[in-house]
Scaffold this motif. Structure first.
Motif, PDB file in Angstrom:
ATOM      1  N   VAL A 235      46.618  46.680 -14.906  1.00 48.05           N
ATOM      2  CA  VAL A 235      46.015  45.658 -15.764  1.00 48.05           C
ATOM      3  C   VAL A 235      45.012  44.775 -15.019  1.00 48.05           C
ATOM      4  N   ASP A 236      44.576  45.213 -13.837  1.00 46.32           N
ATOM      5  CA  ASP A 236      43.579  44.437 -13.086  1.00 46.32           C
ATOM      6  C   ASP A 236      42.175  44.863 -13.505  1.00 46.32           C
ATOM      7  N   GLY A 237      41.563  44.074 -14.370  1.00 43.82           N
ATOM      8  CA  GLY A 237      40.229  44.393 -14.883  1.00 43.82           C
ATOM      9  C   GLY A 237      39.094  44.108 -13.920  1.00 43.82           C
ATOM     10  N   GLY A 238      39.405  43.688 -12.707  1.00 44.59           N
ATOM     11  CA  GLY A 238      38.342  43.419 -11.732  1.00 44.59           C
ATOM     12  C   GLY A 238      37.456  42.256 -12.132  1.00 44.59           C
ATOM     13  N   ILE A 239      38.084  41.194 -12.625  1.00 42.26           N
ATOM     14  CA  ILE A 239      37.340  40.023 -13.109  1.00 42.26           C
ATOM     15  C   ILE A 239      36.408  39.473 -12.026  1.00 42.26           C
ATOM     16  N   TYR A 240      36.851  39.464 -10.783  1.00 41.65           N
ATOM     17  CA  TYR A 240      36.037  38.823  -9.736  1.00 41.65           C
ATOM     18  C   TYR A 240      34.797  39.648  -9.391  1.00 41.65           C
ATOM     19  N   LYS A 241      34.754  40.887  -9.818  1.00 37.01           N
ATOM     20  CA  LYS A 241      33.565  41.709  -9.582  1.00 37.01           C
ATOM     21  C   LYS A 241      32.733  41.892 -10.845  1.00 37.01           C
ATOM     22  N   GLY A 242      32.992  41.057 -11.844  1.00 41.28           N
ATOM     23  CA  GLY A 242      32.158  41.096 -13.042  1.00 41.28           C
ATOM     24  C   GLY A 242      32.846  41.643 -14.275  1.00 41.28           C
ATOM     25  N   GLY A 243      34.084  42.072 -14.147  1.00 39.24           N
ATOM     26  CA  GLY A 243      34.825  42.520 -15.324  1.00 39.24           C
ATOM     27  C   GLY A 243      35.078  41.363 -16.277  1.00 39.24           C
TER      28      GLY A 243
END
Ligand code: MN
Length: 265
Positions: free
Chosen positions: A246-254
């Motif tokens: 469930v890690d959408g990679g928010i910190y890389k722009g997700g």
């Protein structure tokens, strides 16, 4: 507290408070004032609240307030311990002491891993104490919730309760114990079928700790399946359905997402 309450899960936030609030509002779980509006549902955060993104401490404050408000309303907001949460504590507690990591000190290791002085400067006792009481694992609605797709949890105990108790002691312990735990921070990919034995490890991990499906964060979905960060809008189910990332990679722009873990049939 109903343990069969509909289960919602949100992955690694990494200081992206505004994105997190947007997701929680859209899912009808919280409003922008950190008030619980999710009724009888329950929400779990998968850890890694800070580092890399703009407002880690604001993220911690929001989640702490939301958890307290949900509890007042008879609902559960749970949160797991992530490696970055441990890293932030270590930078505060053992700042210039020598570590076994690539930076040589706890502060330098944490900074190399995305730690931000703006978070460290605002870290207060209440944040520290809250992080120190976070469970590392939980079994909810037949799901085994863990931050990392990694096996090191087994080094700390044979049951969820034992792992959580041991890690709680580690977080109350000394620099050497922090150092050992942080050394596992880069461990990932334990359950992917792309590595030989991944599905078997997922099955064994569930047999060891309970639950019918592992839900984890820690490894951004694009790192697993090559999807562009901007296109990740839902969880990644793998290992023959035994694991859910469930890690959408928010910190890389997700943009992130809230995952609803519907009852397993
Ligand atoms: Mn992590």
């Amino acid at each position: 507290m109903d343990n069969d309450a509909p289960l919602f899960i949100i992955g690694d936030i990494h200081g992206h408070l505004e994105k997190m609030i947007r997701l929680l509002r859209f899912a009808n779980l919280a409003n922008s004032k950190a008030e619980w509006v999710g009724g009888a549902a329950q929400l779990w955060f998968m850890g890694d609240f800070t580092d890399r993104g703009p407002d880690g401490i604001g993220t911690l404050d929001f989640v702490m307030r939301l958890q307290a408000d949900a509890a007042r309303k008879g609902a559960r907001v749970g949160a797991l311990l992530g490696n970055h949460d441990v890293g932030l504590l270590s930078a505060h507690l053992w700042r210039d002491q020598r570590s076994g990591g690539p930076g040589g000190t706890f502060y330098k290791d944490w900074a190399k891993n995305g730690g931000l002085d703006s978070d460290l400067a605002r870290l207060e006792t209440r944040h520290i104490e809250w992080i120190q009481q976070l469970p590392a694992m939980a079994c909810v609605n037949e799901r085994l919730l863990v931050h990392a797709d990694a096996l090191f949890y087994l080094n700390y105990g044979e049951t969820i309760q034992a792992v959580n108790e041991t890690l709680a002691r580690v977080l109350q312990g000394g620099a050497a114990e922090y150092d050992r735990l942080l050394a596992y921070g880069g461990d990932r990919f334990a359950f992917t079928e792309k590595n030989a034995g991944g599905v078997t490890r997922a099955r064994q991990f569930l047999k060891q700790f309970g639950g019918r499906q592992i839900i984890h964060g820690h490894t951004p979905i694009p790192v697993m399946n090559g999807e562009p960060y901007g296109r990740v809008t839902r969880a990644y189910v793998y290992a023959n359905g035994l694991a859910v990332n469930v890690d959408g990679g928010i910190y890389k722009g997700g943009v992130g997402f809230v995952y609803e873990a519907a009852p397993l049939t």
